[in-house]
Design a protein around this motif. Structure first.
Motif, short mmCIF file in Angstrom:
data_model
loop_
_atom_site.label_atom_id
_atom_site.label_comp_id
_atom_site.label_asym_id
_atom_site.label_seq_id
_atom_site.Cartn_x
_atom_site.Cartn_y
_atom_site.Cartn_z
N ASN A 5 -0.60 70.45 -27.01
CA ASN A 5 0.80 70.34 -27.45
C ASN A 5 1.76 70.91 -26.41
OD1 ASN A 5 0.31 69.00 -29.82
ND2 ASN A 5 0.23 70.84 -31.06
N ASP A 9 4.67 68.77 -24.69
CA ASP A 9 6.06 69.23 -24.68
C ASP A 9 6.63 69.25 -23.26
OD1 ASP A 9 6.08 69.53 -27.42
OD2 ASP A 9 5.77 71.70 -27.37
N ARG A 12 7.30 65.66 -22.26
CA ARG A 12 8.49 65.16 -22.97
C ARG A 12 9.77 65.75 -22.39
NH1 ARG A 12 5.35 65.93 -28.52
NH2 ARG A 12 4.44 63.86 -28.68
N TYR A 13 9.74 67.03 -22.02
CA TYR A 13 10.90 67.67 -21.42
C TYR A 13 11.26 66.99 -20.09
CZ TYR A 13 13.79 71.26 -19.25
OH TYR A 13 14.81 71.91 -18.63
N THR A 31 5.72 54.39 -29.88
CA THR A 31 4.79 55.34 -30.45
C THR A 31 3.98 54.71 -31.57
OG1 THR A 31 4.58 57.49 -31.54
CG2 THR A 31 6.57 56.23 -32.04
N GLN A 36 6.28 61.02 -36.67
CA GLN A 36 6.44 62.25 -35.89
C GLN A 36 7.58 62.14 -34.87
OE1 GLN A 36 2.70 63.18 -34.05
NE2 GLN A 36 1.60 63.21 -36.00
N GLY A 39 10.92 64.37 -34.99
CA GLY A 39 10.76 65.76 -34.58
C GLY A 39 10.78 65.94 -33.08
N TYR A 40 9.96 65.16 -32.37
CA TYR A 40 9.94 65.39 -30.93
C TYR A 40 11.16 64.79 -30.23
CZ TYR A 40 7.40 60.88 -30.32
OH TYR A 40 7.01 59.56 -30.32
N THR A 43 13.71 67.43 -30.28
CA THR A 43 13.38 68.45 -29.29
C THR A 43 13.79 67.98 -27.89
OG1 THR A 43 11.52 69.19 -30.62
CG2 THR A 43 11.48 69.79 -28.31
N MET A 44 13.60 66.69 -27.62
CA MET A 44 13.90 66.15 -26.30
C MET A 44 15.39 65.98 -26.06
SD MET A 44 10.95 63.20 -26.14
CE MET A 44 11.49 62.46 -24.60
#
Length: 68
Positions: A5, A9, A12-13, A31, A36, A39-40, A43-44
């Motif tokens: 994970n 992350d 993805r960043y 995807t 999901q 959520g990500y 974050t991105m």
């Protein structure tokens, strides 16, 4: 040791930075796990950029009905 994970992350960043730095490109993010994605993506990106489209795969009609 970093977990899977943690590595995802980090990727993805980096991808988010590339997407933000190329507003003239249209990005299609696909995807299998659309449930999901919210959520990500949050974050991105603070807000989903205009040059990003999000899609999901559907291997049959039942999964299409579930995911779409």
């Amino acid at each position: 040791h970093p977990t899977q994970n943690d590595l995802l992350d980090e990727v993805r960043y980096k991808l988010a930075g590339l997407v933000r730095s190329t507003p003239w490109l249209t990005w299609l993010l696909l995807t299998k796990r659309i449930e999901q994605a919210g959520g990500y993506l949050q974050t991105m990106f603070e807000t989903l950029p205009d040059n990003v489209w999000v899609g999901t795969t559907a291997e049959n009609q039942a999964m299409h009905n579930k995911r779409i």
